[in-house]
Every structure is written in C-alpha cells, then in structure tokens.
Design a protein around this motif. Sequence first.
Motif, PDB file in Angstrom:
ATOM      1  N   GLY A 241     -72.710  36.147 -11.255  1.00 31.09           N
ATOM      2  CA  GLY A 241     -72.183  35.661  -9.898  1.00 31.09           C
ATOM      3  C   GLY A 241     -71.816  34.346  -9.811  1.00 31.09           C
ATOM      4  O   GLY A 241     -70.703  34.125  -9.081  1.00 31.09           O
ATOM      5  N   GLY A 242     -71.993  33.613 -10.729  1.00 34.16           N
ATOM      6  CA  GLY A 242     -71.811  32.158 -10.671  1.00 34.16           C
ATOM      7  C   GLY A 242     -71.923  31.377  -9.591  1.00 34.16           C
ATOM      8  O   GLY A 242     -73.050  31.731  -8.947  1.00 34.16           O
ATOM      9  N   ILE A 243     -70.836  30.634  -9.236  1.00 35.56           N
ATOM     10  CA  ILE A 243     -70.982  29.515  -8.086  1.00 35.56           C
ATOM     11  C   ILE A 243     -71.384  30.439  -6.875  1.00 35.56           C
ATOM     12  O   ILE A 243     -71.589  29.753  -5.672  1.00 35.56           O
ATOM     13  CB  ILE A 243     -69.920  28.780  -8.230  1.00 35.56           C
ATOM     14  N   LEU A 244     -70.801  31.818  -6.699  1.00 32.83           N
ATOM     15  CA  LEU A 244     -70.701  32.364  -5.467  1.00 32.83           C
ATOM     16  C   LEU A 244     -72.235  32.479  -4.979  1.00 32.83           C
ATOM     17  O   LEU A 244     -72.371  32.648  -3.793  1.00 32.83           O
ATOM     18  CB  LEU A 244     -70.161  33.801  -5.704  1.00 32.83           C
ATOM     19  N   ASN A 245     -73.260  32.662  -5.930  1.00 34.18           N
ATOM     20  CA  ASN A 245     -74.838  32.954  -5.364  1.00 34.18           C
ATOM     21  C   ASN A 245     -75.029  31.715  -4.410  1.00 34.18           C
ATOM     22  O   ASN A 245     -75.963  32.135  -3.843  1.00 34.18           O
ATOM     23  CB  ASN A 245     -75.515  33.141  -6.533  1.00 34.18           C
ATOM     24  N   GLN A 246     -74.523  30.600  -4.509  1.00 32.33           N
ATOM     25  CA  GLN A 246     -75.203  29.554  -3.633  1.00 32.33           C
ATOM     26  C   GLN A 246     -74.024  29.326  -2.500  1.00 32.33           C
ATOM     27  O   GLN A 246     -74.420  28.391  -1.630  1.00 32.33           O
ATOM     28  CB  GLN A 246     -75.063  28.281  -4.586  1.00 32.33           C
ATOM     29  N   CYS A 247     -72.869  30.055  -2.549  1.00 37.30           N
ATOM     30  CA  CYS A 247     -71.982  29.767  -1.309  1.00 37.30           C
ATOM     31  C   CYS A 247     -72.376  30.895  -0.352  1.00 37.30           C
ATOM     32  O   CYS A 247     -71.664  32.031  -0.133  1.00 37.30           O
ATOM     33  CB  CYS A 247     -70.407  30.170  -2.046  1.00 37.30           C
ATOM     34  N   ILE A 248     -73.235  30.464   0.459  1.00 38.19           N
ATOM     35  CA  ILE A 248     -73.808  31.638   1.630  1.00 38.19           C
ATOM     36  C   ILE A 248     -73.187  31.664   2.744  1.00 38.19           C
ATOM     37  O   ILE A 248     -72.995  32.504   3.538  1.00 38.19           O
ATOM     38  CB  ILE A 248     -75.373  31.324   1.715  1.00 38.19           C
ATOM     39  N   HIS A 249     -72.013  30.732   2.778  1.00 38.44           N
ATOM     40  CA  HIS A 249     -71.197  30.904   3.954  1.00 38.44           C
ATOM     41  C   HIS A 249     -69.954  32.111   3.881  1.00 38.44           C
ATOM     42  O   HIS A 249     -69.959  32.671   2.682  1.00 38.44           O
ATOM     43  CB  HIS A 249     -70.435  29.506   4.188  1.00 38.44           C
ATOM     44  N   ASN A 250     -69.407  32.561   4.896  1.00 38.90           N
ATOM     45  CA  ASN A 250     -68.427  33.485   4.685  1.00 38.90           C
ATOM     46  C   ASN A 250     -67.065  32.985   4.750  1.00 38.90           C
ATOM     47  O   ASN A 250     -66.954  31.851   4.586  1.00 38.90           O
ATOM     48  CB  ASN A 250     -68.563  34.549   5.873  1.00 38.90           C
ATOM     49  N   GLY A 251     -65.962  33.825   4.636  1.00 37.17           N
ATOM     50  CA  GLY A 251     -64.543  33.261   4.149  1.00 37.17           C
ATOM     51  C   GLY A 251     -64.143  33.790   2.914  1.00 37.17           C
ATOM     52  O   GLY A 251     -63.118  33.443   2.738  1.00 37.17           O
ATOM     53  N   PHE A 252     -64.746  34.640   2.189  1.00 35.19           N
ATOM     54  CA  PHE A 252     -64.456  35.106   0.780  1.00 35.19           C
ATOM     55  C   PHE A 252     -64.049  36.546   1.278  1.00 35.19           C
ATOM     56  O   PHE A 252     -64.515  37.376   1.977  1.00 35.19           O
ATOM     57  CB  PHE A 252     -65.670  35.158  -0.166  1.00 35.19           C
ATOM     58  N   GLY A 253     -62.732  37.120   0.233  1.00 38.31           N
ATOM     59  CA  GLY A 253     -62.637  38.388   0.483  1.00 38.31           C
ATOM     60  C   GLY A 253     -61.539  38.758   1.219  1.00 38.31           C
ATOM     61  O   GLY A 253     -61.234  40.119   1.186  1.00 38.31           O
ATOM     62  N   LEU A 254     -61.064  37.858   2.014  1.00 40.91           N
ATOM     63  CA  LEU A 254     -59.899  38.390   2.929  1.00 40.91           C
ATOM     64  C   LEU A 254     -58.682  38.947   2.340  1.00 40.91           C
ATOM     65  O   LEU A 254     -58.164  39.675   2.770  1.00 40.91           O
ATOM     66  CB  LEU A 254     -59.406  37.250   3.713  1.00 40.91           C
ATOM     67  N   HIS A 255     -58.407  38.597   0.903  1.00 40.96           N
ATOM     68  CA  HIS A 255     -57.177  39.141   0.411  1.00 40.96           C
ATOM     69  C   HIS A 255     -57.655  40.092  -0.517  1.00 40.96           C
ATOM     70  O   HIS A 255     -56.866  41.206  -0.567  1.00 40.96           O
ATOM     71  CB  HIS A 255     -56.463  37.928  -0.689  1.00 40.96           C
ATOM     72  N   GLU A 256     -58.703  40.049  -1.246  1.00 39.70           N
ATOM     73  CA  GLU A 256     -59.092  41.134  -2.166  1.00 39.70           C
ATOM     74  C   GLU A 256     -59.616  42.310  -1.440  1.00 39.70           C
ATOM     75  O   GLU A 256     -59.546  43.495  -1.757  1.00 39.70           O
ATOM     76  CB  GLU A 256     -60.160  40.678  -3.018  1.00 39.70           C
ATOM     77  N   PHE A 257     -60.392  42.111  -0.542  1.00 34.14           N
ATOM     78  CA  PHE A 257     -61.190  43.228   0.170  1.00 34.14           C
ATOM     79  C   PHE A 257     -60.860  43.392   1.562  1.00 34.14           C
ATOM     80  O   PHE A 257     -61.170  44.508   2.253  1.00 34.14           O
ATOM     81  CB  PHE A 257     -62.703  43.071   0.174  1.00 34.14           C
ATOM     82  N   LYS A 258     -59.743  42.679   2.278  1.00 32.55           N
ATOM     83  CA  LYS A 258     -59.312  42.810   3.763  1.00 32.55           C
ATOM     84  C   LYS A 258     -60.621  42.623   4.719  1.00 32.55           C
ATOM     85  O   LYS A 258     -60.456  43.423   5.512  1.00 32.55           O
ATOM     86  CB  LYS A 258     -58.653  43.969   3.837  1.00 32.55           C
TER      87      LYS A 258
END
Length: 414
Positions: A39-56
């Motif tokens: 998971g890398g750095i994503l494991n500590q990024c508990i805020h949202n805002g990820f995936g709008l392009h990849e998963f809509k």
Amino acid sequence: MKYNVVVIGGGPAGLGAAVEAKRNGAKSVLIIERDRELGGILNQCIHNGFGLHEFKEELTGPEYAGRFIKMAKEENIDYLLNTMVLNITENKTIEALGEEGLLDIEADSIVLAMGCRERTRGAIDIAGYRPAGVYTAGAAQRLCNMEGYMVGKEVVIFGSGDIGLIMARRMTLEGAKVKAVIERKPHSSGLNRNIVQCLNDYNIPLKLTTTISYIHGKERVSGVTINQVDKNKNPIKGTEEFIKCDTVLLSVGLIPENELSVDAGVKLDRKTSGPIVNNTMETNIDGIFACGNVVHVHDLVDFVTKESKIAGKNAALYSLNNLNTNETVKTTPGEGIGYIVPQNIDTEYNDDINLFMRVKSVCKDKKIVIRDGDKIILEKKRKHMIPSEMESININKELLKQITGNISVSVEEA
C-alpha cells in the motif's frame, strides 16, 4: 527464484504495474516491499480525494490501496514484505535481504516503483539547535494516523506542499493549534483544492515569500523566527517575527528514491531526479522500466496508476519477447516548461501517449504549444496553470506517426 516480472515497491505504482503485468501475459510476477504491508504511502493518507479518475468515486488512501491489493491477490501475484532490495545486477538479478535471509531473484524484466522520500531539515539548513519537535510532514502523518501519537500542540508548518497542507488540517482536527504555514515561494507548492479545504476552511494563515530563519529551543522546540525573503529567497533584515510553538513540520519537497536505479546503470534526468524513460516507461537499460514518483513527483495518485499500467504492460510484453523497440525522438522543455515525461518517444508506438509536464511559474490565459521541429502539431489553451499542478497532454497515435523530428513544448500567449 525466477520471475517474468519483478516489481520493486508495493505502493500504488508497484501494485498497478504488477496487476497490469499479470493481465498482459506475465505468468509469474513478484512484488518486493520493504515495509510490513502493501500500500505504501497510501496507508497513512486517511483523507479522501483519491480515485476520482481511476474509479470515478472518492476514496481514502487505504481504500484506494485496498482495491489494488485485492486485485493483486486475485491475480495470484507473489509478494515479499519486510524485504529490502540491495542491488540490481547487469543481467537483471536482484539481491534482496528479508525475513528469509539473503535472496537472489532472477527477472526477465524489472519495474522500478520505489516512490520518493521527503527532504529533511539537513537539506534546507535552518539555523538553531536540534530540539525535539521537528518532523517531516510525512513522518508526523504516519505517527498520527497509523501509530496513534500526537506530535505537538502548537504547530508551525514550513513549506506548502500537499502533505504539509493536509497535515495542517489533520493537526487542527486532532485539537492542535496550527499557527501558520510558511512558504518561501510567492505561490503555494500544493494543489489549490488543498489550500481551500485545509487552510482557508480552518482560518490557518499562509505566509508567502517568507522563511523560517531560526528554530528556538534546546530540549524541545519553543518557537521559530520567520523573515520575509527577497527575490533570491534570502531573509530580509528587519522583517523578523517570532511565533511561539512546540512543533515544526517540514513540507519542503520530495526526492525520488533512485539509489538502486543509479547502481543498475539507469540514467537520471537532472530536472526530475528520476529515470529518463520513453513512452513504454522503459529506461536506458533494456528490460528495466520505471513508474510513479520514482520517475517524477506526481500530485494525484490516479496519474501514478495510469503511468504504472503502461510500465506493467510493457514489462510483461518484454518478458514475453513481444515488445518492439524502435528509434525514438526526444521531448524538450521550451519556454515556461520545467520538465517533460517521457523524455523519449517511439513514434511507431501503436497507442496514444500522454506527455506530463509542469510549468515554471503561475500562468494565466496561456496555451501549451507542441512543435515537431518548427511545425506546430498541437495546442492546448489553459486559463490558469501553476507549478504545483501537473499538466497532461494527449497525443493520439495517428498524430504520433506523423512526427518526424524532436518535439519541443512551450508556454505561449493564448
């Protein structure tokens, strides 16, 4: 141990590359990760805002990583945790040290996906003692979000990179008082949306063209002295201001992790500090590919995934002897452009390509112009561009085949 494709790094870039390699015919794929989990750095990024392009849809960092970890397990991709790669030899043998001891792993192709690391206090040379309470923003984020430690109560953040902005909000939500975010440049280093959501919404001041000139305190940080800076970023005498605080978070830039790349003979771009790649994401070493923040620092993880899929697919094709390599043309940053990735383009590539770049300064009502020699082949008008937000331009495969010489990209009046 022998694999078709070995991916070094189990963060978003490594996971995306491994899944895509398996889906494109690689029979055996291995991920090597030095941390205790994927998971890398994503494991500590508990805020949202990820995936709008990849998963809509809008996801948190762990949710985004979780989807790719699930895909990797469904594809029966092998992975080694708590394992550090020590060396990559000329014949693509990987020497690694982990829970099973010293390993020699043979690979048909390799994907470099080691990510990047933060600049520390030593890299920016702030005067003062070395008291407790000085952290990089990413280290503070991990301590707070994964280990459950509160790093301070009165905080000053130096640098307005995205992690610093996000930590300004995070510390506020945990009950700390963020006194200010200090930035030497005349503009923020982070995304506009993070300035609005993390600073403006919480009335946290952003002080531009300002630096921390001294960190006070011997045992624990007791405050900082800040100064306005001139056009050469030197402190202006007479502008000193003292801010009382017990914690300083540093968000002063990221450096791609390329010690392994250099040892393997991979050539780096001086501007990005990452490997020079072509549009298959292959480096100057046959069969070694690179993607994600190890190539250049991204602002959105969705773009990391897009890039990693290209690297993973072509690493698989290389391992199957199905990757055709042709002569390439160079991409050159012109007026107003800081860098371009990829640096080389195979014009016979049978797919569209994306050029990623950053502008050098804040631009309003400009256009990005792509030239083949002296001939303009593509223009893109932009109302507003800033160095902290990456620009992307698509060149379709029909236009790609018409290119005859080296490509230059510049910012011009719209």
